[in-house]
Design a protein around this motif. Structure first.
Motif, short mmCIF file in Angstrom:
data_model
loop_
_atom_site.label_atom_id
_atom_site.label_comp_id
_atom_site.label_asym_id
_atom_site.label_seq_id
_atom_site.Cartn_x
_atom_site.Cartn_y
_atom_site.Cartn_z
N SER A 56 42.84 45.46 50.22
CA SER A 56 42.46 45.97 48.90
C SER A 56 41.94 44.85 48.00
O SER A 56 41.00 45.04 47.22
CB SER A 56 43.63 46.69 48.25
N ILE A 57 42.53 43.66 48.13
CA ILE A 57 42.02 42.51 47.36
C ILE A 57 40.62 42.14 47.85
O ILE A 57 39.73 41.83 47.05
CB ILE A 57 43.00 41.33 47.46
N ALA A 68 44.71 36.15 49.72
CA ALA A 68 45.64 37.27 49.61
C ALA A 68 46.79 37.15 50.59
O ALA A 68 47.92 37.55 50.28
CB ALA A 68 44.89 38.59 49.83
N LYS A 115 55.01 37.34 46.78
CA LYS A 115 55.57 38.22 45.77
C LYS A 115 56.77 37.53 45.14
O LYS A 115 57.64 37.02 45.83
CB LYS A 115 55.99 39.57 46.36
N ARG A 149 47.53 45.16 51.55
CA ARG A 149 47.31 44.60 50.21
C ARG A 149 46.15 43.61 50.25
O ARG A 149 45.32 43.58 49.34
CB ARG A 149 48.60 43.91 49.74
#
Length: 111
Positions: free
Chosen positions: A5-6, A105, A110, A2
């Motif tokens: 991707s950021i 990131a 979450k 993740r």
């Protein structure tokens, strides 16, 4: 992954901002940011790909991954500066933005 991707998204944003200066600075910024993202893919695959291991082996995998990251980053930057003759300042801006995006990131939680 993740975080990677950021990083790629932030690299694209920096490249888009550098597009105001022209296509070569935009390409340089994108290369800098994507070099850092590719290096972090190397770290993720090397350090986290071995499953459950003793602490010494896990630490060794982490060290090898970090060394591999910087080898990838420096190799991409050397090719971009030496062979492609891209401008250095936008490339460093993309690299710095990629590093900061990775730190942010990794610290996002979450909910």
């Amino acid at each position: 992954m993740r975080a990677v991707s950021i990083q790629a998204f932030v690299a694209a944003c920096v490249a888009a901002a550098c597009l105001l200066q022209g296509p070569r600075p935009a390409l340089a910024a994108g290369v800098g940011g994507l070099a850092m993202a590719a290096g972090n893919v190397v770290v993720a695959l090397t350090a986290l790909g071995g499953g459950i291991q003793p602490a010494g082996a896990a630490f060794a995998r982490l060290l090898v991954g970090v060394m591999g990251k910087w080898v990838v980053v420096l190799a991409v930057l050397a090719v971009a500066l030496g062979a492609w003759h891209l401008p250095a300042l936008p490339m460093l801006a993309g690299l710095a933005a990629g590093m900061l995006a990775n730190l942010v990131a990794l610290n996002l939680r979450k909910s």
